[in-house]
Design an enzyme around this catalytic site. Structure first.
Site, PDB file in Angstrom:
ATOM      1  N   ILE A 137       1.115  -1.181   0.240  1.00 67.41           N
ATOM      2  CA  ILE A 137       0.572   0.071  -0.208  1.00 67.41           C
ATOM      3  C   ILE A 137       0.495   1.508   0.152  1.00 67.41           C
ATOM      4  O   ILE A 137       1.763   1.056   0.820  1.00 67.41           O
ATOM      5  CB  ILE A 137      -0.657  -0.071   1.067  1.00 67.41           C
ATOM      6  CG1 ILE A 137      -0.355  -0.861   2.628  1.00 67.41           C
ATOM      7  CG2 ILE A 137      -2.214  -0.825   0.665  1.00 67.41           C
ATOM      8  CD1 ILE A 137      -0.884  -0.403   3.737  1.00 67.41           C
ATOM      9  N   ASP A 138       0.487   2.188  -0.683  1.00 68.63           N
ATOM     10  CA  ASP A 138       0.961   3.835  -0.636  1.00 68.63           C
ATOM     11  C   ASP A 138       2.097   3.843   0.685  1.00 68.63           C
ATOM     12  O   ASP A 138       1.171   4.198   1.804  1.00 68.63           O
ATOM     13  CB  ASP A 138       0.206   4.770  -1.516  1.00 68.63           C
ATOM     14  CG  ASP A 138       0.101   4.141  -2.709  1.00 68.63           C
ATOM     15  OD1 ASP A 138       0.516   3.438  -3.292  1.00 68.63           O
ATOM     16  OD2 ASP A 138      -1.551   4.766  -3.259  1.00 68.63           O
ATOM     17  N   LYS A 139       3.034   4.719   0.485  1.00 66.58           N
ATOM     18  CA  LYS A 139       3.342   5.328   1.600  1.00 66.58           C
ATOM     19  C   LYS A 139       2.395   6.628   3.196  1.00 66.58           C
ATOM     20  O   LYS A 139       2.231   6.118   4.077  1.00 66.58           O
ATOM     21  CB  LYS A 139       4.276   6.248   1.751  1.00 66.58           C
ATOM     22  CG  LYS A 139       5.188   7.327   2.103  1.00 66.58           C
ATOM     23  CD  LYS A 139       5.987   8.617   1.724  1.00 66.58           C
ATOM     24  CE  LYS A 139       6.597   9.516   2.233  1.00 66.58           C
ATOM     25  NZ  LYS A 139       5.684  11.141   3.246  1.00 66.58           N
TER      26      LYS A 139
END
Length: 303
Positions: A137-139
């Site tokens: 999942i994105d930062k």
């Protein structure tokens, strides 16, 4: 080293080879491709070329992707929120602002650094830079992530992802008021041809399917729940920009004028999968972080 090949089509006539190979290798930057050309790892019709070579229809391009330089990923004593753990699988609640695995510019402080301190062993299938990482999942997306502690578990979880049997539900806040109670966005995603740092809905992209339903409507925003059938890079962010409802706080795909949030309002709330060894169904759910919920409270007060 990995040897790759590609035949240039009519529509790609006269395109620079470094630009074309960046499109073909969607995980490589243009500067990486140029370094391959300079290092004589790229050939056209079995001959060396320069980065500015104009491709011709029917050209047979071959190139060798070099092995990554060995690096030491150091365990770091960073607290992690463990939701479930056994000898095969780990489920963690990743905080927003934390990168999942090391990469250029992010060699420390990542979830992998933290997990390596927490665990003695992790799956090695994804290599030294991404041990144990089955999906990402994105930062600035918070929420649930599963990690494989060994290769057998990794294969079992990866097969479920490929078969689309893993349940993943997210919640997000988007700009605009969605009229439909529920819907499905079915639009292919690939590299944005105008900006290689972004993804976009493109004709020849990879199949991407996002289901959504409305949880609450506000004057200028909508609180939604999304369920993913596919897991393309930035899928929810790209899909909702595409239909005209970009995520609140999204620095890459959203408007500049947005609510006060450092990064997109997106939370991976629910994760369900069959245990890769016992086949028992595991399902976990975690609330969105306080800053996400605070925005919802403020929107509720506005009406």
């Amino acid at each position: 080293m990995s040897l790759q090949s590609y035949t240039v089509t009519e529509s790609e006539q006269n395109e620079r080879i470094d630009k074309l190979l960046t499109k073909v290798n969607d995980q490589a930057s243009r500067s990486q491709v140029q370094s391959w050309v300079k290092g004589q790892l790229v050939k056209v019709n079995n001959k060396q070329v320069k980065s500015n070579y104009k491709c011709q229809a029917g050209d047979e391009i071959t190139w060798t992707i070099p092995e990554p330089e060995p690096v030491d990923i150091m365990p770091e004593n960073i607290p992690i929120d463990v939701i479930y753990e056994d000898e095969h699988v780990l489920v963690v609640n990743k905080p927003r602002g934390m990168v999942v695995h090391p990469s250029a510019g992010h060699m420390s402080g990542t979830l992998v650094n933290a997990i390596l301190y927490h665990c003695d062993d992790l799956s090695g299938i994804n290599g030294i830079m991404r041990p144990g990482i089955v999906h990402r999942i994105d930062k600035d997306t918070s929420g649930l992530l599963m990690v494989a502690k060994n290769d057998q578990a990794h294969v079992g979880l990866a097969e479920q992802l490929a078969d689309k049997t893993i349940k993943r539900k997210y919640e997000a806040i988007v700009h605009g008021v969605l009229e439909h109670e529920a819907g499905t966005i079915d639009a292919p995603i690939g590299r944005d041809p105008k900006d290689r740092q972004k993804m976009a809905v493109v004709d020849h992209g990879k199949h991407a399917l996002t289901h959504f339903n409305v949880l609450n409507r506000f004057e200028e925003f909508t609180h939604i729940e999304c369920e993913l059938e596919t897991g393309r890079t930035h899928q929810i962010r790209v899909h909702f920009k595409y239909i005209g409802f970009p995520l609140v706080g999204d620095p890459k795909y959203g408007p500049r004028k947005t609510l006060d949030l450092d990064g997109q309002a997106l939370h991976a709330r629910m994760l369900g999968f069959n245990h890769p060894i016992t086949n028992k169904w595991l399902e976990y759910e975690v609330d969105a972080p306080e800053e996400f919920q605070q925005i919802l409270r403020e929107l509720q007060l506005r009406g």
